[in-house]
Design a protein around this motif. Structure first.
Motif, mmCIF file in Angstrom:
data_model
loop_
_atom_site.group_PDB
_atom_site.id
_atom_site.type_symbol
_atom_site.label_atom_id
_atom_site.label_comp_id
_atom_site.label_asym_id
_atom_site.label_seq_id
_atom_site.Cartn_x
_atom_site.Cartn_y
_atom_site.Cartn_z
ATOM 1 N N LEU A 1 46.435 36.994 5.159
ATOM 2 C CA LEU A 1 46.090 37.647 3.899
ATOM 3 C C LEU A 1 44.892 37.019 3.188
ATOM 4 C CD1 LEU A 1 49.652 38.438 2.522
ATOM 5 C CD2 LEU A 1 48.014 39.977 3.597
ATOM 6 N N LEU A 2 43.952 36.521 3.947
ATOM 7 C CA LEU A 2 42.697 36.090 3.346
ATOM 8 C C LEU A 2 41.826 37.327 3.134
ATOM 9 C CD1 LEU A 2 41.951 32.986 5.572
ATOM 10 C CD2 LEU A 2 42.717 32.989 3.201
ATOM 11 N N PRO A 3 41.028 37.358 2.071
ATOM 12 C CA PRO A 3 40.158 38.527 1.879
ATOM 13 C C PRO A 3 39.301 38.831 3.105
ATOM 14 C CG PRO A 3 40.168 37.200 -0.100
ATOM 15 C CD PRO A 3 40.927 36.418 0.954
ATOM 16 N N SER A 4 38.854 37.798 3.797
ATOM 17 C CA SER A 4 38.007 38.018 4.977
ATOM 18 C C SER A 4 38.790 38.556 6.176
ATOM 19 C CB SER A 4 37.309 36.712 5.360
ATOM 20 O OG SER A 4 38.268 35.713 5.683
ATOM 21 N N SER A 5 40.122 38.520 6.126
ATOM 22 C CA SER A 5 40.945 39.037 7.225
ATOM 23 C C SER A 5 41.148 40.546 7.145
ATOM 24 C CB SER A 5 42.322 38.366 7.222
ATOM 25 O OG SER A 5 42.195 36.993 7.450
ATOM 26 N N GLY A 6 40.865 41.130 5.999
ATOM 27 C CA GLY A 6 41.052 42.570 5.827
ATOM 28 C C GLY A 6 40.015 43.368 6.591
ATOM 29 N N SER A 7 40.477 44.430 7.226
ATOM 30 C CA SER A 7 39.575 45.322 7.965
ATOM 31 C C SER A 7 39.658 46.721 7.379
ATOM 32 C CB SER A 7 39.987 45.393 9.437
ATOM 33 O OG SER A 7 39.893 44.144 10.047
ATOM 34 N N ARG A 8 38.510 47.296 7.097
ATOM 35 C CA ARG A 8 38.463 48.666 6.592
ATOM 36 C C ARG A 8 38.879 49.611 7.707
ATOM 37 N NH1 ARG A 8 37.763 50.277 1.866
ATOM 38 N NH2 ARG A 8 36.488 48.484 1.353
ATOM 39 N N VAL A 9 39.678 50.613 7.362
ATOM 40 C CA VAL A 9 40.124 51.584 8.359
ATOM 41 C C VAL A 9 39.403 52.915 8.137
ATOM 42 C CG1 VAL A 9 42.380 50.474 8.571
ATOM 43 C CG2 VAL A 9 42.120 52.411 7.046
ATOM 44 N N THR A 10 39.343 53.698 9.186
ATOM 45 C CA THR A 10 38.708 55.011 9.092
ATOM 46 C C THR A 10 39.600 55.952 8.285
ATOM 47 O OG1 THR A 10 39.768 55.852 11.090
ATOM 48 C CG2 THR A 10 37.656 54.692 11.371
ATOM 49 N N GLU A 11 39.035 57.036 7.838
ATOM 50 C CA GLU A 11 39.805 58.039 7.098
ATOM 51 C C GLU A 11 40.930 58.610 7.966
ATOM 52 O OE1 GLU A 11 40.968 59.974 3.751
ATOM 53 O OE2 GLU A 11 39.345 58.523 3.884
ATOM 54 N N GLU A 12 40.642 58.798 9.236
ATOM 55 C CA GLU A 12 41.649 59.313 10.171
ATOM 56 C C GLU A 12 42.823 58.329 10.297
ATOM 57 O OE1 GLU A 12 41.615 59.668 14.891
ATOM 58 O OE2 GLU A 12 40.246 61.098 13.941
ATOM 59 N N ASP A 13 42.514 57.051 10.457
ATOM 60 C CA ASP A 13 43.575 56.040 10.540
ATOM 61 C C ASP A 13 44.335 55.936 9.224
ATOM 62 O OD1 ASP A 13 43.164 55.400 13.184
ATOM 63 O OD2 ASP A 13 41.866 53.690 12.747
ATOM 64 N N HIS A 14 43.641 56.035 8.113
ATOM 65 C CA HIS A 14 44.277 55.991 6.790
ATOM 66 C C HIS A 14 45.357 57.076 6.679
ATOM 67 C CE1 HIS A 14 44.774 55.823 2.450
ATOM 68 N NE2 HIS A 14 44.397 57.090 2.361
ATOM 69 N N ILE A 15 45.022 58.278 7.062
ATOM 70 C CA ILE A 15 45.980 59.387 7.002
ATOM 71 C C ILE A 15 47.151 59.135 7.948
ATOM 72 C CG2 ILE A 15 46.280 61.847 7.542
ATOM 73 C CD1 ILE A 15 43.317 62.167 6.511
ATOM 74 N N ARG A 16 46.865 58.642 9.130
ATOM 75 C CA ARG A 16 47.923 58.342 10.102
ATOM 76 C C ARG A 16 48.850 57.240 9.574
ATOM 77 N NH1 ARG A 16 47.537 54.909 14.620
ATOM 78 N NH2 ARG A 16 45.287 54.883 14.335
ATOM 79 N N TYR A 17 48.290 56.206 8.958
ATOM 80 C CA TYR A 17 49.094 55.116 8.424
ATOM 81 C C TYR A 17 49.969 55.589 7.263
ATOM 82 C CZ TYR A 17 46.059 52.006 11.139
ATOM 83 O OH TYR A 17 45.365 51.388 12.144
ATOM 84 N N LEU A 18 49.419 56.474 6.432
ATOM 85 C CA LEU A 18 50.237 57.016 5.329
ATOM 86 C C LEU A 18 51.404 57.819 5.865
ATOM 87 C CD1 LEU A 18 47.520 58.147 2.754
ATOM 88 C CD2 LEU A 18 48.979 56.122 2.671
ATOM 89 N N ARG A 19 51.175 58.585 6.906
ATOM 90 C CA ARG A 19 52.266 59.359 7.529
ATOM 91 C C ARG A 19 53.312 58.426 8.120
ATOM 92 N NH1 ARG A 19 48.384 63.455 10.549
ATOM 93 N NH2 ARG A 19 47.890 64.805 8.805
ATOM 94 N N THR A 20 52.873 57.396 8.811
ATOM 95 C CA THR A 20 53.782 56.421 9.418
ATOM 96 C C THR A 20 54.619 55.739 8.342
ATOM 97 O OG1 THR A 20 52.256 56.017 11.247
ATOM 98 C CG2 THR A 20 53.921 54.329 10.826
#
Length: 69
Positions: A47-66
């Motif tokens: 959970l370091l700020p540098s460990s975060g990875s931006r996700v694509t819009e497609e992945d964002h929608i898939r993750y919300l569904r999951t």
């Protein structure tokens, strides 16, 4: 990481301090507000700020569904 782990209730995004969603199949925690994913390595959330990875819009929608399932 176990979805029933009480630690999940206190973990927060290091950038916006908001709650994170566990996506166990992907071994990551997800912040849908910033569309950032944080890996879980050997059961330890990175959970370091540098460990975060931006996700694509497609992945964002898939993750919300999951997360809703």
């Amino acid at each position: 990481m176990d979805p029933a782990d009480p630690l999940l209730r206190i973990l927060a995004c290091p950038l916006d301090k908001g709650p994170l969603t566990l996506l166990a199949e992907q071994d990551m925690l997800y912040n849908p507000r910033l569309q950032l994913s944080y890996p879980i390595v050997d059961g330890i959330p990175q959970l370091l700020p540098s460990s975060g990875s931006r996700v694509t819009e497609e992945d964002h929608i898939r993750y919300l569904r999951t997360a809703a399932e």
